[in-house]
Design a protein around this motif. Structure first.
Motif, mmCIF file in Angstrom:
data_model
loop_
_atom_site.group_PDB
_atom_site.id
_atom_site.type_symbol
_atom_site.label_atom_id
_atom_site.label_comp_id
_atom_site.label_asym_id
_atom_site.label_seq_id
_atom_site.Cartn_x
_atom_site.Cartn_y
_atom_site.Cartn_z
ATOM 1 N N LEU A 37 30.950 24.473 -5.933
ATOM 2 C CA LEU A 37 31.178 24.668 -4.504
ATOM 3 C C LEU A 37 32.654 24.616 -4.195
ATOM 4 O O LEU A 37 33.159 25.374 -3.364
ATOM 5 C CB LEU A 37 30.449 23.591 -3.707
ATOM 6 C CG LEU A 37 28.948 23.766 -3.542
ATOM 7 C CD1 LEU A 37 28.383 22.543 -2.836
ATOM 8 C CD2 LEU A 37 28.654 25.006 -2.719
ATOM 9 N N LYS A 39 35.029 25.497 -6.081
ATOM 10 C CA LYS A 39 35.637 26.766 -6.494
ATOM 11 C C LYS A 39 35.445 27.820 -5.420
ATOM 12 O O LYS A 39 36.333 28.634 -5.181
ATOM 13 C CB LYS A 39 34.978 27.232 -7.780
ATOM 14 C CG LYS A 39 35.728 26.834 -9.033
ATOM 15 C CD LYS A 39 34.885 27.273 -10.203
ATOM 16 C CE LYS A 39 35.709 27.564 -11.417
ATOM 17 N NZ LYS A 39 34.801 27.965 -12.530
ATOM 18 N N GLY A 40 34.309 27.842 -4.803
ATOM 19 C CA GLY A 40 34.058 28.744 -3.691
ATOM 20 C C GLY A 40 34.021 30.204 -4.053
ATOM 21 O O GLY A 40 34.698 31.021 -3.444
ATOM 22 N N GLU A 41 33.307 30.547 -5.035
ATOM 23 C CA GLU A 41 33.277 31.939 -5.458
ATOM 24 C C GLU A 41 32.137 32.725 -4.847
ATOM 25 O O GLU A 41 32.066 33.935 -5.000
ATOM 26 C CB GLU A 41 33.181 31.998 -6.982
ATOM 27 C CG GLU A 41 34.531 31.802 -7.634
ATOM 28 C CD GLU A 41 34.461 31.961 -9.121
ATOM 29 O OE1 GLU A 41 33.358 31.777 -9.658
ATOM 30 O OE2 GLU A 41 35.484 32.267 -9.725
ATOM 31 N N ASN A 42 31.280 32.012 -4.218
ATOM 32 C CA ASN A 42 30.105 32.740 -3.735
ATOM 33 C C ASN A 42 30.420 33.452 -2.429
ATOM 34 O O ASN A 42 30.942 32.860 -1.490
ATOM 35 C CB ASN A 42 28.929 31.779 -3.584
ATOM 36 C CG ASN A 42 29.301 30.584 -2.757
ATOM 37 O OD1 ASN A 42 30.490 30.293 -2.629
ATOM 38 N ND2 ASN A 42 28.338 29.913 -2.193
ATOM 39 N N ASP A 43 30.112 34.714 -2.406
ATOM 40 C CA ASP A 43 30.256 35.476 -1.164
ATOM 41 C C ASP A 43 28.915 35.470 -0.483
ATOM 42 O O ASP A 43 27.870 35.623 -1.111
ATOM 43 C CB ASP A 43 30.651 36.925 -1.485
ATOM 44 C CG ASP A 43 32.099 36.993 -1.927
ATOM 45 O OD1 ASP A 43 32.913 36.214 -1.378
ATOM 46 O OD2 ASP A 43 32.395 37.785 -2.832
ATOM 47 N N ARG B 128 41.513 33.901 5.545
ATOM 48 C CA ARG B 128 40.356 33.155 5.041
ATOM 49 C C ARG B 128 40.715 32.072 3.996
ATOM 50 O O ARG B 128 40.241 30.935 4.114
ATOM 51 C CB ARG B 128 39.392 34.157 4.442
ATOM 52 C CG ARG B 128 38.063 33.581 4.106
ATOM 53 C CD ARG B 128 37.188 34.728 3.691
ATOM 54 N NE ARG B 128 35.991 34.265 3.052
ATOM 55 C CZ ARG B 128 35.110 35.075 2.515
ATOM 56 N NH1 ARG B 128 35.322 36.373 2.527
ATOM 57 N NH2 ARG B 128 34.016 34.602 1.961
ATOM 58 N N GLN B 132 39.406 28.146 4.222
ATOM 59 C CA GLN B 132 38.445 27.696 3.223
ATOM 60 C C GLN B 132 38.963 26.506 2.437
ATOM 61 O O GLN B 132 38.222 25.557 2.156
ATOM 62 C CB GLN B 132 38.169 28.846 2.267
ATOM 63 C CG GLN B 132 36.765 29.328 2.427
ATOM 64 C CD GLN B 132 36.455 30.450 1.485
ATOM 65 O OE1 GLN B 132 37.325 30.948 0.778
ATOM 66 N NE2 GLN B 132 35.210 30.859 1.507
ATOM 67 N N ARG B 136 37.146 23.068 2.231
ATOM 68 C CA ARG B 136 36.663 22.489 0.973
ATOM 69 C C ARG B 136 37.272 21.127 0.735
ATOM 70 O O ARG B 136 36.634 20.213 0.202
ATOM 71 C CB ARG B 136 37.019 23.422 -0.182
ATOM 72 C CG ARG B 136 35.968 24.488 -0.316
ATOM 73 C CD ARG B 136 36.339 25.495 -1.333
ATOM 74 N NE ARG B 136 35.530 26.689 -1.085
ATOM 75 C CZ ARG B 136 35.957 27.893 -1.383
ATOM 76 N NH1 ARG B 136 37.158 28.081 -1.907
ATOM 77 N NH2 ARG B 136 35.175 28.919 -1.158
#
Lengths: 138, 645
Positions: A37, A39-43, B128, B132, B136
């Motif tokens: 999560l 990393k935040g790679e999910n679109d 963005r 983000q 996070r």
């Protein structure tokens, strides 16, 4: 009944192993998910803020899961200790033998003391009875 | 420029050195020809680079041609060795195609009839990533906080236990396990405090539950008494019917008058004040022991009550509520009561206030009875588990050795019935109580006789070796100062309802529980002793025993035994002593003299020789005589009468 008991014990021991594995696995998986999560790679098609909120909550839940797994492990340790204490028959037998030995020696001691006391008192009583009955004071 | 110096420029070696021979001569490669050089340089051109850029531009246009051109551009790579110019040609061909397409597109766009070119709006700069990242960061922070809180909680509980020396639940559990039976049933730890494993067959269960004490309470208890013993981390819950204090009170009543009170209680229960109503701070060991004692008392009482109902005594035993009433001896009743004080209501269970009565009237309990009550039930328990050897491989375990032998010995029905009879607890207790009374009464009789009768001393010695239902007393009857001359000893065996007297002459007499019989017997023995003692003294003094009779037929009828007499003559033969002993009257002593020293002839007795026949007996007033006791007086009398004067 007798055959049932070892099976139950077996199942219980297996459940302890599975609990251990599950908890450790849960810790690892939740940690990995948190890292993913981060990393935040999910679109996704969600709104950005919604996404962020969702991630925040998910992380919190996953962190709480890790804590829960940790406490579950503590509980497991306690359960195993309890199991050992309650089912460690050799040590219980040892304790019983020791106790009975202790009480037997104590009993012997008491008996011996009582016997010697009785002998002394009997001898003294004989003299006292003699003295009392031959005296004029009755 | 004309003055300029001529500079000779020598071209560097253009040809590469192919080889240097050993003599230093360099052999050059032959220079490439013009065409060769061109081909070499053309091969160095990297068309792919430009092609990529070209492709990027072209991507927006059409993609089909791109793949095609790529395919083609690869081919010459493989075939370059065949024909060096092939790739160049292909590239150029591709370029031409592209240019042609571009020209077409441009021309179409220019016409503006079929196609319009609009400027593409540039993608706005994406904000963005930063949002983000902050999001996070916040999320990770929250997750970390959750983790830290969890860690903190674990650590806090651990350090609290370490630093404040809190008792460990598991160590306490281990100690409990070493002393009590425990098992785990689903999520609870359940223990058993009944005497089942020791051989008890009582139906009531002694199940208790073990739980962990709340930490606040432990901390509170620790702060309350810092110096005292550490509180336990265990909490033991016993069922309400086993809570509190219980004891069996044994009361012997004689026409509503307390004679003796025995109390069955363990050491902890002797002082009920130490057991508070709320057993919160009570240690689990004491709590369990108290509960076990309650269970034991209940079992004992239940058994006694069942036996009381079953037994068919001449005077039936009564069971009323918590009390059993049994008749021990006529006029004496044995009351066995179960007192259970379970903490809530203090004195409801006491039958008729036994406890208060006992404590006020007789503070010293008979510990022998208390102990034997304990012993009886424990012996039953022991017999339930310890069967006599050898144990049969098949068949029931438990019949006695005699019953095992009954088969081979071909016992008949009567013998088997005799074997099956066994004494119940109640019978044994009644027997012990009976013996207790018999002993007390015998003691009382002997002591009162010793007080009443001063002259021969009556010395009784109680034997130290005795059983709960049998004891033995030795009675010596002797006179002070004459114990070497004569002593009469007899032994009395005190049983449950009877007495057995073994007298000096070897006669055995069985007496009933009516103690007047013992009293009479002792009195008889006393007078018998006096007679034999007088005779012994006479022998010592040289007197002669003329006659003696233990059972004299003459005289008034005695209520007790018979009168006895003896007649003694002095060594010279001129004096006589007659002694008559009647238990109801006492001892009478008469003396006679013959011949008298002074003889006066009368009309009837004219000669002195008739004096030898013996004269009239005159009674002596013993109480006026000198002497410490009867034998002393007799000795003095004999001495006086023997002296020649």
């Amino acid at each position: 009944m007798h055959r049932n008991l070892p099976q139950n014990k077996e199942a219980l021991l297996k459940s302890y192993t599975t609990r251990l594995k599950e908890d450790v696995k849960s810790m690892l998986e939740n940690f990995e998910e948190i890292i993913k999560l981060a990393k935040g790679e999910n679109d996704s098609q969600l709104n950005r803020m919604t996404q962020i909120e969702q991630d925040t909550y998910e992380m919190q839940v996953r962190a709480a899961n890790i804590v829960r797994a940790g406490e579950s492990l503590m509980k497991l340790v306690s359960d195993i200790k309890q199991y050992l204490i309650l089912n460690d028959f050799p040590s219980v037998n040892e304790a019983i033998t020791q106790n009975s030995k202790l009480f037997r020696t104590k009993q012997q001691e008491c008996d011996q003391k009582l016997m010697s006391l009785r002998d002394d008192i009997a001898a003294d009583l004989y003299d006292l009875e003699d003295e009392y009955f031959t005296s004029i004071y009755k | 420029m004309a003055n300029s110096v001529n500079i000779s420029i020598e071209a560097p070696i253009e040809n590469q050195i192919q080889e240097i021979t050993y003599d230093g001569q360099e052999i050059y490669q032959a220079p490439l020809s013009m065409s060769e050089n061109l081909a070499r340089l053309a091969q160095k051109i990297d068309f792919s680079k430009t092609e990529d850029e070209f492709c990027n531009i072209k991507k927006e246009g059409e993609s089909t041609s791109e793949t095609k051109s790529e395919d083609e551009s690869k081919e010459p790579g493989y075939q370059s060795s065949l024909w060096p110019w092939d790739s160049v040609r292909n590239k150029l061909k591709n370029a031409l195609t592209e240019v042609c397409v571009l020209a077409d597109v441009l021309s179409i766009a220019k016409e503006k009839r079929y196609m319009v070119l609009d400027p593409i709006q540039a993608e706005p700069v994406d904000s963005r990533p930063m949002v983000q990242v902050y999001g996070r960061k916040k999320a990770l922070g929250a997750a970390g906080a959750v983790l830290l809180a969890g860690v903190e909680r674990l650590r806090a509980s651990e350090t609290m236990r370490m630093t404040r020396n809190m008792p460990d639940f598991h160590i306490d559990l281990l100690r409990l396990r070493q002393n009590w039976r425990l098992k785990k049933v689903s999520n609870t730890i359940v223990g058993d405090l009944s005497y089942r494993t020791a051989g008890s067959k009582f139906s009531q269960t002694g199940v208790f539950e073990v739980t962990k004490a709340p930490e606040e309470q432990i901390a509170q208890a620790m702060s309350m008494n810092a110096s005292g013993p550490a509180p336990s981390a265990l909490r033991v819950t016993v069922p309400p019917e086993l809570q509190g204090v219980a004891f069996i009170s044994v009361l012997c009543q004689k026409e509503q008058e307390d004679v003796v009170t025995a109390t069955l209680s363990s050491s902890a229960l002797n002082c009920p004040g130490t057991l508070p109503g709320d057993g919160a701070e009570l240690h689990w060991q004491q709590k369990l022991e108290a509960a076990q004692n309650v269970l034991f008392c209940k079992e004992l009482f239940a058994r006694l009550a069942a036996e009381a109902v079953q037994l068919d005594a001449t005077i039936p035993h009564m069971v009323v509520g918590n009390q059993i009433m049994a008749t021990v001896l006529p006029g004496i009743q044995l009351l066995i009561g179960l007192c259970h004080n379970n903490g809530q209501n203090t004195s409801n269970a006491n039958p008729e206030g036994v406890k208060t009565e006992g404590s006020s009237g007789k503070s010293d309990h008979d510990h022998v009875l208390e102990h034997s009550l304990h012993q009886l039930l424990r012996a039953v328990h022991h017999n339930n588990t310890h069967h006599p050897f050898p144990h049969p491989a098949t068949g029931p375990l438990g019949p006695s050795k005699r019953r095992s032998l009954a088969g081979p010995m071909a016992a008949d029905r009567y013998e088997l019935l005799e074997m099956s009879k066994e004494q119940s607890l109640l019978e044994q207790i009644i027997q012990q109580a009976q013996h207790f009374f018999m002993r007390r009464r015998s003691e009382y009789v002997l002591d009162t006789i010793a007080k009443e009768v001063k002259d021969p001393l009556i010395v009784s010695h109680w034997n130290a070796l005795n059983s709960p239902t049998q004891s033995c007393v030795k009675i010596n009857i002797m006179a002070y100062g004459y114990d070497a001359v004569c002593r009469t000893s007899l032994v009395v065996h005190v049983g449950e309802k009877t007495l057995k007297c073994i007298c000096r002459d070897g006669k055995v007499r069985h007496l009933s529980y009516e103690l007047q019989e013992l009293r009479d017997l002792i009195y008889c023995q006393i007078y018998q002793h006096q007679m034999t003692a007088v005779q012994a003294v006479g022998r010592c003094m040289g007197w002669q025993l003329l006659a003696s009779s233990a059972h004299l037929g003459s005289g008034p009828v005695e209520p007790l035994a018979n009168a006895s007499t003896c007649l003694l003559a002095s060594p010279t033969g001129d004096r006589m002593i007659a002694i008559r002993c009647e238990p109801s009257v006492g001892i009478q002593v008469f003396i006679a003299q013959s011949p008298r020293k002074d003889f006066f002839a009368s009309e009837l007795v004219q000669d002195k020789k008739w004096e030898n026949l013996g004269g009239a007996f005159k009674e002596i007033k013993l109480e006026k005589m000198e002497g410490k006791n009867f034998l002393n007086k007799m000795e003095l009398l004999m001495a006086c009468l023997s002296s020649p004067s």
